[in-house]
Enzyme design. Sequence first.
Site, PDB file in Angstrom:
ATOM      1  N   CYS A 128       8.651   2.063  14.202  1.00 50.36           N
ATOM      2  CA  CYS A 128       7.728   1.078  13.905  1.00 50.36           C
ATOM      3  C   CYS A 128       8.620  -0.351  14.232  1.00 50.36           C
ATOM      4  CB  CYS A 128       7.471   0.987  12.510  1.00 50.36           C
ATOM      5  SG  CYS A 128       6.460   2.641  12.098  1.00 50.36           S
ATOM      6  N   HIS A 141       4.013  -5.525  10.582  1.00 50.42           N
ATOM      7  CA  HIS A 141       3.841  -4.030  11.037  1.00 50.42           C
ATOM      8  C   HIS A 141       2.591  -3.687  10.218  1.00 50.42           C
ATOM      9  CE1 HIS A 141       3.958  -0.163  12.240  1.00 50.42           C
ATOM     10  NE2 HIS A 141       4.638   0.263  11.110  1.00 50.42           N
ATOM     11  N   ASN A 182      -2.171   2.964  11.779  1.00 46.09           N
ATOM     12  CA  ASN A 182      -0.800   2.595  12.097  1.00 46.09           C
ATOM     13  C   ASN A 182      -0.548   3.160  13.578  1.00 46.09           C
ATOM     14  OD1 ASN A 182       2.093   2.213  12.520  1.00 46.09           O
ATOM     15  ND2 ASN A 182       2.573   3.392  10.460  1.00 46.09           N
TER      16      ASN A 182
HETATM   17  N1  ACO Z   1      -6.172  12.341   0.994  1.00 46.99           N
HETATM   18  C1  ACO Z   1      -6.473  12.591  -0.301  1.00 46.99           C
HETATM   19  N2  ACO Z   1      -5.273  12.952  -1.339  1.00 46.99           N
HETATM   20  C2  ACO Z   1      -3.951  12.829  -0.824  1.00 46.99           C
HETATM   21  C3  ACO Z   1      -3.736  12.609   0.558  1.00 46.99           C
HETATM   22  C4  ACO Z   1      -4.929  12.197   1.491  1.00 46.99           C
HETATM   23  N3  ACO Z   1      -4.814  11.886   2.724  1.00 46.99           N
HETATM   24  N4  ACO Z   1      -2.718  12.323   0.602  1.00 46.99           N
HETATM   25  C5  ACO Z   1      -1.854  12.608  -0.197  1.00 46.99           C
HETATM   26  N5  ACO Z   1      -2.857  12.759  -1.307  1.00 46.99           N
HETATM   27  C6  ACO Z   1      -2.524  13.293  -2.516  1.00 46.99           C
HETATM   28  C7  ACO Z   1      -1.318  13.486  -2.974  1.00 46.99           C
HETATM   29  O1  ACO Z   1      -1.126  14.841  -2.744  1.00 46.99           O
HETATM   30  C8  ACO Z   1      -1.220  13.398  -4.407  1.00 46.99           C
HETATM   31  O2  ACO Z   1      -1.634  14.434  -5.253  1.00 46.99           O
HETATM   32  P1  ACO Z   1      -0.949  14.799  -6.645  1.00 46.99           P
HETATM   33  O3  ACO Z   1      -1.150  13.535  -7.464  1.00 46.99           O
HETATM   34  O4  ACO Z   1      -2.213  15.882  -6.944  1.00 46.99           O
HETATM   35  O5  ACO Z   1       0.139  15.343  -6.340  1.00 46.99           O
HETATM   36  C9  ACO Z   1      -2.135  12.068  -4.488  1.00 46.99           C
HETATM   37  O6  ACO Z   1      -2.777  12.085  -3.475  1.00 46.99           O
HETATM   38  C10 ACO Z   1      -1.240  10.755  -4.790  1.00 46.99           C
HETATM   39  O7  ACO Z   1      -0.153  10.779  -3.679  1.00 46.99           O
HETATM   40  P2  ACO Z   1       0.701   9.720  -3.853  1.00 46.99           P
HETATM   41  O8  ACO Z   1       1.826  10.041  -2.550  1.00 46.99           O
HETATM   42  O9  ACO Z   1       1.247   9.452  -5.227  1.00 46.99           O
HETATM   43  O10 ACO Z   1      -0.268   8.396  -3.301  1.00 46.99           O
HETATM   44  P3  ACO Z   1       0.416   6.959  -3.093  1.00 46.99           P
HETATM   45  O11 ACO Z   1      -0.443   6.018  -3.871  1.00 46.99           O
HETATM   46  O12 ACO Z   1       1.852   6.698  -2.904  1.00 46.99           O
HETATM   47  O13 ACO Z   1      -0.319   6.660  -1.400  1.00 46.99           O
HETATM   48  C11 ACO Z   1       0.601   6.862   0.726  1.00 46.99           C
HETATM   49  C12 ACO Z   1       0.277   7.583  -0.357  1.00 46.99           C
HETATM   50  C13 ACO Z   1      -0.659   6.002   1.166  1.00 46.99           C
HETATM   51  C14 ACO Z   1       1.066   7.494   1.900  1.00 46.99           C
HETATM   52  C15 ACO Z   1       1.761   5.641   0.360  1.00 46.99           C
HETATM   53  O14 ACO Z   1       2.685   6.026  -0.183  1.00 46.99           O
HETATM   54  C16 ACO Z   1       2.183   4.765   1.754  1.00 46.99           C
HETATM   55  O15 ACO Z   1       1.554   4.216   2.142  1.00 46.99           O
HETATM   56  N6  ACO Z   1       3.331   5.010   1.818  1.00 46.99           N
HETATM   57  C17 ACO Z   1       4.301   4.348   2.929  1.00 46.99           C
HETATM   58  C18 ACO Z   1       3.407   4.689   4.297  1.00 46.99           C
HETATM   59  C19 ACO Z   1       3.924   4.488   5.533  1.00 46.99           C
HETATM   60  O16 ACO Z   1       4.258   3.091   5.778  1.00 46.99           O
HETATM   61  N7  ACO Z   1       4.639   5.297   5.896  1.00 46.99           N
HETATM   62  C20 ACO Z   1       5.309   4.791   6.998  1.00 46.99           C
HETATM   63  C21 ACO Z   1       4.621   5.144   8.308  1.00 46.99           C
HETATM   64  S1  ACO Z   1       5.856   4.782   9.374  1.00 46.99           S
HETATM   65  C22 ACO Z   1       5.945   3.130   9.478  1.00 46.99           C
HETATM   66  O17 ACO Z   1       4.919   2.597   9.955  1.00 46.99           O
HETATM   67  C23 ACO Z   1       6.935   2.700   8.528  1.00 46.99           C
END
Ligand code: ACO
Length: 326
Positions: free
Chosen positions: A108, A253, A283
């Site tokens: 990224c 980003h 993304n």
């Molecule tokens: N739809 C529905 N539910 C989901 C999904 C989905 N797509 N994905 C995960 N869940 C569930 C999980 O299983 C979890 O369930 P549980 O509580 O029963 O275990 C629940 O939703 C909550 O999950 P969390 O991981 O706590 O959710 P969070 O609020 O942390 O959001 C997210 C998740 C959006 C991925 C967040 O952590 C995030 O944005 N992280 C950074 C993402 C990122 O930047 N990634 C890098 C990509 S590469 C780059 O560009 C840097």
Amino acid sequence: MVGTGFYVPERVVTNDELSRYMDTSDAWIRERSGIEERRWASEGTTCAGMARRASEMALTEAGLRPGAVDAILLATLSPDHAFPGTSAFLQRELGLTGIPALDVRAQCTGFVYGLSVADAWVRVGQYRTVLLVGVEIQSTGLDVSTRGRDMSVLFGDGAGAVVLQATEDPDRGVLSTHLHAEGQNAEILWCEFESSASHPRISREALDEGRHYPSMVGKEVFRHAVARMSEAVEEALGANGLAASDIDLLIPHQANLRISQMVQRRLGLTEGRVFNNIQRYGNTTAATIPIALAEAVREGRLERGDLLCLAAFGSGFTWGSALIRW
Ligand code: ACO
């Protein structure tokens, strides 16, 4: 930067469409990430082909023919083939030969890393006109079953390009780039297979376990992304004797709208000074910043003399920032 361009595939994939493939919902995706839809490339579309379209737009805006390009830099984590680099295929697509073509592998942060290389090349006089592209086809590498839902709802496909050219104007151009990496956290956001350490490079077992799909510890990535992007912007401002209030436009980003909003708040910037388009594209990794930049230009968000700030964070971890006098 004398020209910007972008290309995104025609196919729009909404959150509702994704909820037909996996256990997710439009409400969950919007609330957690801000994403409403993304683009997916059709069968046969290549990164090199998308990069060519974005490059042609940037060259047209610059009033240049492809033959004016002295060097190509292309950032991607989704190359068309294991080798050669996608930059070589882009060179061929543009009808060019002989000039250097280099792939940048900083995920990224790839566009900001590439910008730093391009700026150095131009500054030392090695190349006068550099084409810098960020491009990704993520959709072919995502686990679109419920197992991969945490990752697969976030990503999209697209390409963005910038033409950089030497200028004698001291009031214009790249002021600085600051780059960082922290390999200790490599596995927090990675794609394990294919791996040259594995004989063969992918096994039936790894495929069955889905280890050829990207994976991450989302909360850790989120926390680091907010801190590191904010720090990198402050580092850039400090190095140039500037303050956050001097920034006319920040293009972060596009990983998650909530990440961008937290960076914005940390820096004390108003919403109008931050450009986000993750709502429409998700993304697109190395392509997010140049796509956003090309859109910002077309929306009239940048005027000559404005201070533009770029900030990125991604797998590696890698992160960095750039300040540009537009
Ligand atoms: N739809 C529905 N539910 C989901 C999904 C989905 N797509 N994905 C995960 N869940 C569930 C999980 O299983 C979890 O369930 P549980 O509580 O029963 O275990 C629940 O939703 C909550 O999950 P969390 O991981 O706590 O959710 P969070 O609020 O942390 O959001 C997210 C998740 C959006 C991925 C967040 O952590 C995030 O944005 N992280 C950074 C993402 C990122 O930047 N990634 C890098 C990509 S590469 C780059 O560009 C840097």
